[in-house]
Structures are given as C-alpha cells and as structure tokens.
Design an enzyme around this catalytic site. Sequence first.
Site, PDB file in Angstrom:
ATOM      1  N   LYS A   1       0.839  -1.215   0.000  1.00  0.00           N
ATOM      2  CA  LYS A   1       0.000   0.000   0.000  1.00  0.00           C
ATOM      3  C   LYS A   1       0.866   1.254   0.000  1.00  0.00           C
ATOM      4  O   LYS A   1       0.661   2.180  -0.787  1.00  0.00           O
ATOM      5  CB  LYS A   1      -0.916   0.036   1.221  1.00  0.00           C
ATOM      6  N   ASN A   2       1.859   1.299   0.896  1.00  0.00           N
ATOM      7  CA  ASN A   2       2.633   2.526   1.073  1.00  0.00           C
ATOM      8  C   ASN A   2       3.674   2.760  -0.015  1.00  0.00           C
ATOM      9  O   ASN A   2       4.395   3.745   0.023  1.00  0.00           O
ATOM     10  CB  ASN A   2       3.263   2.540   2.471  1.00  0.00           C
TER      11      ASN A   2
ATOM     12  N   CYS B   1      -5.293  12.900  12.322  1.00  0.00           N
ATOM     13  CA  CYS B   1      -5.935  11.581  12.177  1.00  0.00           C
ATOM     14  C   CYS B   1      -5.874  10.872  13.516  1.00  0.00           C
ATOM     15  O   CYS B   1      -5.247  11.362  14.464  1.00  0.00           O
ATOM     16  CB  CYS B   1      -5.310  10.807  11.043  1.00  0.00           C
TER      17      CYS B   1
ATOM     18  N   ARG C   1      -0.045  14.780  12.803  1.00  0.00           N
ATOM     19  CA  ARG C   1       0.556  14.528  11.477  1.00  0.00           C
ATOM     20  C   ARG C   1       0.600  15.766  10.584  1.00  0.00           C
ATOM     21  O   ARG C   1      -0.017  15.791   9.498  1.00  0.00           O
ATOM     22  CB  ARG C   1      -0.154  13.372  10.784  1.00  0.00           C
TER      23      ARG C   1
ATOM     24  N   ASP D   1       4.239   0.749  12.238  1.00  0.00           N
ATOM     25  CA  ASP D   1       3.073   0.079  11.647  1.00  0.00           C
ATOM     26  C   ASP D   1       2.954  -1.377  12.075  1.00  0.00           C
ATOM     27  O   ASP D   1       1.992  -2.059  11.695  1.00  0.00           O
ATOM     28  CB  ASP D   1       3.141   0.169  10.114  1.00  0.00           C
TER      29      ASP D   1
ATOM     30  N   ARG E   1      -8.707  -0.509   4.452  1.00  0.00           N
ATOM     31  CA  ARG E   1      -7.861   0.536   3.864  1.00  0.00           C
ATOM     32  C   ARG E   1      -6.476   0.004   3.533  1.00  0.00           C
ATOM     33  O   ARG E   1      -5.805   0.506   2.645  1.00  0.00           O
ATOM     34  CB  ARG E   1      -7.717   1.709   4.838  1.00  0.00           C
TER      35      ARG E   1
HETATM   36  C1  EPZ Z   1       3.978   7.047   6.391  1.00  0.00           C
HETATM   37  O1  EPZ Z   1       3.141   8.089   6.882  1.00  0.00           O
HETATM   38  C2  EPZ Z   1       3.070   5.820   6.240  1.00  0.00           C
HETATM   39  N1  EPZ Z   1       1.998   6.135   5.322  1.00  0.00           N
HETATM   40  C3  EPZ Z   1       2.495   5.455   7.604  1.00  0.00           C
HETATM   41  O2  EPZ Z   1       1.745   4.252   7.462  1.00  0.00           O
HETATM   42  C4  EPZ Z   1       3.637   5.174   8.558  1.00  0.00           C
HETATM   43  O3  EPZ Z   1       3.116   4.941   9.842  1.00  0.00           O
HETATM   44  C5  EPZ Z   1       4.584   6.395   8.623  1.00  0.00           C
HETATM   45  O4  EPZ Z   1       5.040   6.740   7.304  1.00  0.00           O
HETATM   46  C6  EPZ Z   1       5.802   6.137   9.481  1.00  0.00           C
HETATM   47  O5  EPZ Z   1       6.489   5.020   9.053  1.00  0.00           O
HETATM   48  C7  EPZ Z   1       2.265   6.104   3.979  1.00  0.00           C
HETATM   49  O6  EPZ Z   1       3.370   5.845   3.526  1.00  0.00           O
HETATM   50  C8  EPZ Z   1       1.121   6.402   3.067  1.00  0.00           C
HETATM   51  P1  EPZ Z   1       5.796  10.499   8.500  1.00  0.00           P
HETATM   52  P2  EPZ Z   1       3.665   9.603   6.897  1.00  0.00           P
HETATM   53  O7  EPZ Z   1       5.657  11.766   7.726  1.00  0.00           O
HETATM   54  O8  EPZ Z   1       4.591   9.829   5.769  1.00  0.00           O
HETATM   55  C9  EPZ Z   1       5.977  13.929  11.826  1.00  0.00           C
HETATM   56  C10 EPZ Z   1      -0.052   2.774   7.785  1.00  0.00           C
HETATM   57  O9  EPZ Z   1      -0.459   2.221   8.820  1.00  0.00           O
HETATM   58  N2  EPZ Z   1       5.924  14.874  10.691  1.00  0.00           N
HETATM   59  O10 EPZ Z   1       6.989   9.680   8.266  1.00  0.00           O
HETATM   60  O11 EPZ Z   1       2.483  10.479   7.018  1.00  0.00           O
HETATM   61  C11 EPZ Z   1       4.682  13.120  11.970  1.00  0.00           C
HETATM   62  O12 EPZ Z   1       3.715  13.811  12.686  1.00  0.00           O
HETATM   63  C12 EPZ Z   1       0.345   4.261   7.803  1.00  0.00           C
HETATM   64  O13 EPZ Z   1       0.079   2.204   6.685  1.00  0.00           O
HETATM   65  C13 EPZ Z   1       6.032  16.230  10.931  1.00  0.00           C
HETATM   66  O14 EPZ Z   1       6.148  16.674  12.073  1.00  0.00           O
HETATM   67  O15 EPZ Z   1       4.478   9.617   8.266  1.00  0.00           O
HETATM   68  C14 EPZ Z   1       5.169  11.859  12.671  1.00  0.00           C
HETATM   69  O16 EPZ Z   1       5.222  12.069  14.039  1.00  0.00           O
HETATM   70  C15 EPZ Z   1      -0.004   4.935   9.089  1.00  0.00           C
HETATM   71  N3  EPZ Z   1       5.981  17.076   9.864  1.00  0.00           N
HETATM   72  C16 EPZ Z   1       6.565  11.674  12.086  1.00  0.00           C
HETATM   73  O17 EPZ Z   1       6.962  12.938  11.544  1.00  0.00           O
HETATM   74  C17 EPZ Z   1       5.842  16.637   8.571  1.00  0.00           C
HETATM   75  O18 EPZ Z   1       5.790  17.453   7.633  1.00  0.00           O
HETATM   76  C18 EPZ Z   1       6.660  10.612  10.988  1.00  0.00           C
HETATM   77  O19 EPZ Z   1       5.640  10.850  10.051  1.00  0.00           O
HETATM   78  C19 EPZ Z   1       5.736  15.253   8.350  1.00  0.00           C
HETATM   79  C20 EPZ Z   1       5.790  14.386   9.432  1.00  0.00           C
END
Ligand code: EPZ
Length: 423
Positions: A22-23, A120, A125, A308, A400
């Site tokens: 998915k990701n 969410c 996020r 995850d 999802r």
């Molecule tokens: C990706 O989400 C995955 N989703 C998530 O999978 C996964 O949990 C996550 O990476 C971490 O591995 C997809 O790839 C579609 P991040 P993403 O930006 O990119 C903070 C699942 O279950 N942050 O790496 O949205 C954020 O709040 C899903 O399949 C900022 O502060 O996660 C978090 O604490 C859930 N500012 C941390 O970084 C930003 O601009 C990591 O988030 C971006 C992120």
Amino acid sequence: MDMIIVKGGQPLHGEVAASGAKNAALPILASALLADGTHTFRNVPDLADVATMLEVLRTMGCEAARLTGRKKDVCEVALSGPITPEAPYELVKTMRASVLVLGPLVARFGRARVSMPGGCAIGARPIDQHLKGLKALGAEIHLTEGYVEARAKQLRGGTVNFDVITVTGTENVMMAAALAKGHTVMENCAREPEVEELARVLNKMGARIEGAGTSVITIEGVDSLKPVDHAILPDRIEAGTLLVAAAISGGNVLVKHAQVEHLEAVVDKLREAGCTITVEAGGLRCKAPRTPTAVNITTTEHPGFPTDMQAQLMALMSVSNGTSVISENIFENRFMHVPELHRLGADITIQGHTAVVKGVKGLSGAQVMATDLRASASLILAGLRAEGPTEVSRVYHLDRGYERLERKLRSLGADIRRVKARG
Ligand code: EPZ
C-alpha cells in the site's frame, strides 16, 4: 457496515501470499502525474486507499482505473488532456496520503491546490516538512481556506534538510525535484523500502535519483519524464502481520513474497520471542511456540522497528510469558487498540508513549471496535488466540490497508468470517 467474527484457538498452518505494498502503491500512483502517456502498475493491492488515490487522479482529469478479470491487480493511469491540479477536501479528508500529489503537480504544472490533510486517529501529522522542502525548491506556498496553494514557474534544484524524518515528505519532495532545474540534495531523508521503490520507478521514468534508501538523496533534475510499466514490491507490513498471525496462534506458516531484508527488525523480535523464522524459496516461514517470550519494542524510523507493526506485536505480547515494554516514538496517539485489548482480557498499562504489557494465560472473545488500520489488525490477531468469538466492528479501517485479510487467514485454518454488522 461489515464486521469480522473470529473464533480463536486454531494454530495456523500453510502458505499465504503477501499482496503489493500500500505505502509504495500510493506515491507511485501519484508519480504518474509527472509524465504524459499511459502508465501501467502491476501487483497493486485492491484496497480502499488505492481506490481513493485513483479517484483523486480522475478528479484532476486523468484516466485512472483498475483493470478487471485476470488483470485485476493492474492499474493504468493515462494523462492526455488538460489537468486540473487540485485535490479536494472531500477526498483528502478520507486519505491523508492524497497530499502526495502536491509535489508532482507543482513540478509538472507549475501550480497545485491541495486540501490540508488535517489530523488523524494516530496523531496530528502535520505536513510542514513537505512544504519546507517544496519552498527550498523555489515553490511559493500559501495556506488559504484549508488548502495548500503551491506555485512555481519552474522549480529549481536546492538543498533540503528535513527537521524530522518523514516518509511521504521525502517522497513528495523527491518527486518534485525530479523535474526541477538543476541539482538537489535532500538530507535526513526517510530510508523506508517504499521510498527506495518510488525512486526506482522515477528512474525508470527517466529521472536521475541517487541515494534513495539512505538518509541523503541527490537528484539531477530533467526536463521531462516518460510513462512507466512497473510491478510494485510486496507489502512488508502485511507480511509482518501474517507472520504475527502464525506466532500468536502457535502455528507454522510460510508467507510468500515476504522479503527478510525489509523486515529485519520485526524478524529479530519474533525470533527473540521464541519463533523460528526461516528464509525459504519465495518467502519467510514462521514456526511458533505455544507461548511467546516477552520482548521489549521501541518504534523508530526504518531500518528500526516499524510503528506500523507496533499494535500487532502488542497483541502477541499480551499472551507472552512475561512483561514487555513497548515504546511508540513516531506517533503521539498510537495506543488506541489498548482499551479494546483490555476488553479481551489483556493486562496493559499506558504511561505516556510507553505501554507495559503483562502477558496473561489466555484472552476471551468480546465485541471490540477498530479505531485505525493497524489497531484493527491487532484486534483480529488477538481474536485468533482468544477463547470464544471476538467481534471486530468498523473493519472499514482494516480494508484501507489489508486485501481480504480474513480470507487469507481462513486459508490458513482460522475460524474467521465477515458479516454485516447488526442494526
Ligand atoms: C507514512 O506516513 C506511512 N503512510 C504510515 O503508514 C507510517 O506509519 C509512517 O510513514 C511512518 O512510518 C504512507 O506511507 C502512506 P511520517 P507519513 O511523515 O509519511 C511527523 C499505515 O499504517 N511529521 O513519516 O504520514 C509526523 O507527525 C500508515 O500504513 C512532521 O512533524 O508519516 C510523525 O510524528 C499509518 N511534519 C513523524 O513525523 C511533517 O511534515 C513521521 O511521520 C511530516 C511528518
């Protein structure tokens, strides 16, 4: 609305295949916006989130659809006519990964209007790092009426240093930099296999990206890209979930297409918990003891233990022979499954972003509610061990990110079925 009823107690046996990731599928589908023509993506998992991304692309004027019949794992995305570079709130609110169209749109069409994703269930996020990266490539960014408005006549290469490691942030900026004029250096990047897979696809389209999979990615921008035909890598999180299904049921299962190099941290923890994990032709086998050994888990960015997989391992630890400490360091609110595991008889105490899990002799089935994607998987896994029926409601969360999980588990001998929820 559907719910899933699972009766525990059967050790799972047999072989099951992991679907496409998915990701990886979500950013790769969005990357189609970077080049005219018809893109063909194979091994695309049949998930609600993928359907949403195809809808987002159609809303902009792309032809985007999943093929049928024997080709039902194939999606085609064709760009021929004019594109409206806009992702509406109605779609983005259902899937925050829609924000992955932002980079490709501003790079390719000079402007983008994308709804802010909002928070969410698992955390606030924010997308500040996505915007920081695009600004470093020369984009003008305005936030109006809940939308990000990004504009740039021509993006230009630059240096992007992420304050926090972000998966989709790295992917968004990498896609934009592929068409920026000049050289880009991205530092403190996410190293997830899905980031590497996206770079592989972009390079197939004619991009010049190096270092994906490491914390420093360098990109030489090109003027144009061409359509691609690509088969998406297997889903390491789904594969990990299926390995834990074998572990929690005390079974013996081969998960086909599971790649050990993408699951090292998870495999290490399952081995520490007493499972025998072997690499076999075409997959990973998990042979599990009746009772797992308690292990501690700390979630970090790849190649560390994936957030995850946290909920799934917590379900396993709830029936271990000791006490395990689980620390969630990526998302501030990713213990929503704990009160539901309590309903099944688990003994878990939360202190801030740490959960102390005291293993219990047995769980007993109950009605529980899914709150997010991975939480729903952990409740079904706990149900595989619980005595009596466990009814998991709101399984739209599960759909999802898992392709017919209950059918896969049933093929391994689980007593599990999907029914229409009462009332
Ligand atoms: C990706 O989400 C995955 N989703 C998530 O999978 C996964 O949990 C996550 O990476 C971490 O591995 C997809 O790839 C579609 P991040 P993403 O930006 O990119 C903070 C699942 O279950 N942050 O790496 O949205 C954020 O709040 C899903 O399949 C900022 O502060 O996660 C978090 O604490 C859930 N500012 C941390 O970084 C930003 O601009 C990591 O988030 C971006 C992120």
